[in-house]
Write an enzyme that holds these catalytic residues in place. Structure first.
Site, PDB file in Angstrom:
ATOM      1  N   THR A  22       0.819  -1.214   0.000  1.00  0.00           N
ATOM      2  CA  THR A  22       0.000   0.000   0.000  1.00  0.00           C
ATOM      3  C   THR A  22       0.847   1.256   0.000  1.00  0.00           C
ATOM      4  OG1 THR A  22      -1.847  -1.093   1.115  1.00  0.00           O
ATOM      5  CG2 THR A  22      -1.729   1.296   1.315  1.00  0.00           C
ATOM      6  N   SER A  64       1.251  -7.242  -1.133  1.00  0.00           N
ATOM      7  CA  SER A  64       1.780  -8.285  -0.239  1.00  0.00           C
ATOM      8  C   SER A  64       0.873  -9.500  -0.152  1.00  0.00           C
ATOM      9  CB  SER A  64       2.039  -7.725   1.157  1.00  0.00           C
ATOM     10  OG  SER A  64       0.842  -7.514   1.874  1.00  0.00           O
ATOM     11  N   THR A  95       1.029  -4.408   4.301  1.00  0.00           N
ATOM     12  CA  THR A  95       0.691  -4.782   5.679  1.00  0.00           C
ATOM     13  C   THR A  95       0.047  -6.157   5.795  1.00  0.00           C
ATOM     14  OG1 THR A  95      -1.446  -3.650   5.506  1.00  0.00           O
ATOM     15  CG2 THR A  95       0.408  -2.374   6.380  1.00  0.00           C
TER      16      THR A  95
END
Length: 350
Positions: A22, A64, A95
């Site tokens: 992000t 991710s 995250t």
């Protein structure tokens, strides 16, 4: 608490490893996706130039969600190849799977006297209300402090041991929590406040890291739910070498009537076939204790079943992959699994 602004004497050299997430994302008409390079991210926070010298590498630029064990190895290889040339390493990461990557690196690069930090953000760097700038700055503050070591997540004003982090919130900027272990430090603006019990405060740093270059990716998690069919273990046998079994409460698995017999046969058959099985709890905090209830003692007494105790599921996945990447000998699996690494579990009581 012990307050420090302990910068290293010389200007540290830091390697910034950008992987996407992000923090690097922008809107392209189809939703957010990684777009900014590591150099572009660093340029958005000019204050970091006063903390350190840094170089940037970009082994990948992905969401991710797409991170896998092969990517952990790529990040590990970048750090190991550059280890002697830098004083610390910062991984910019999405995250959603950051806790898994932090745990994996904790096992692949153990007892590192040089700090390795992971950070990212809940909002993109280009957002007007981003948390990315402060996270990036405070991560470098952590890396340039002389008492930092080993793998940690630095995010939302916390430094968390790489094996104890979990993403707790999907949108809030304080996304991560430290599970069953206190944070290594709180970071307020440009001040690091450490707990005195952390090894990073003792000055007792190892001379060099212990490096490992193998993982077994064939490990998965099975969450016990009411009515789960025990035949799931037979279904998984052709693909997986290890299972993390999330039990009820302190370690409850159905142990009554035909269903109980089926679970015993399935689980004992799994471990007796030479595969690894780790029992943990699906309850977020305080851990497993197989000795409390009768439904748990059945498993505690069977050879080959490993106890997750107070470890996070993320750390259990990474540690089991690491252990099975080193050995298939039952005694050695047990020894490595119960060895404490980067605060990952409460030490065994003699």
């Amino acid at each position: 608490m012990n307050t420090t602004a302990g910068a290293r004497a010389a200007i540290p050299n830091i390697l910034l490893i950008a992987t996407g997430g992000t923090i690097a994302s922008a809107e392209d008409g189809n939703g957010l996706s990684p777009a900014l390079s590591g150099e572009e991210l660093a340029a958005c926070v000019p204050e970091i130039s006063g903390l350190c010298r840094f170089d940037v590498v970009q082994p990948m630029n992905i969401d991710s969600t797409n991170m896998c064990p092969a990517d952990w190895m790529r990040i590990r290889d970048v750090i190991v190849e550059a280890y002697d040339r830098y004083d610390g390493f910062l991984i910019l990461h999405g995250t959603d799977t950051m806790a898994y990557t932090a745990a994996a690196l904790s096992y692949l690069i153990q007892d590192s006297p040089k700090p390795i930090a992971l950070t990212g953000s809940q909002r993109p760097m280009v957002s007007s209300f981003t948390d990315a700038k402060l996270n990036l700055y405070q991560s470098l503050l952590w890396l340039t402090d002389e008492r930092s070591r080993d793998v940690a997540i630095v995010f939302g004003g916390l430094a968390i041991a790489g094996t104890r982090a979990r993403k707790q919130r999907t949108m809030s900027v304080n996304a991560f929590t430290s599970v069953n272990y206190p944070p290594l430090a709180y970071i307020r603006n440009d001040r690091i406040m450490r707990g005195a019990a952390n090894l990073g405060d003792s000055g007792d740093k190892p001379s060099g890291p212990r490096l490992y270059d193998a993982l077994d990716p064939h490990v998965t998690v099975v969450k016990l739910t009411p009515g789960l069919d025990p035949r799931v273990f037979d279904i998984l046998k052709p693909v997986y070498d290890g299972i993390i079994l999330e039990t009820f409460g302190l370690g409850g698995v159905p142990d009554f009537g035909e269903r109980g017999d089926a679970f015993r046969e399935a689980i004992f058959g799994w471990v007796d076939s030479g595969r690894a099985l780790v029992m943990t709890t699906q309850v977020p905090e305080e851990g497993l204790d197989l000795g409390v209830y009768e439904v748990g003692r059945t498993w505690a007494e069977h050879p080959g079943i490993l106890r997750g105790d107070d470890m996070t599921c993320e750390a259990l996945v990474a540690k089991t992959m690491w252990v099975l990447g080193q050995t298939r000998d039952a005694a050695e699996i047990k020894r490595l699994f119960y060895r404490q690494v980067n605060f990952d579990r409460a030490p065994e009581v003699a």
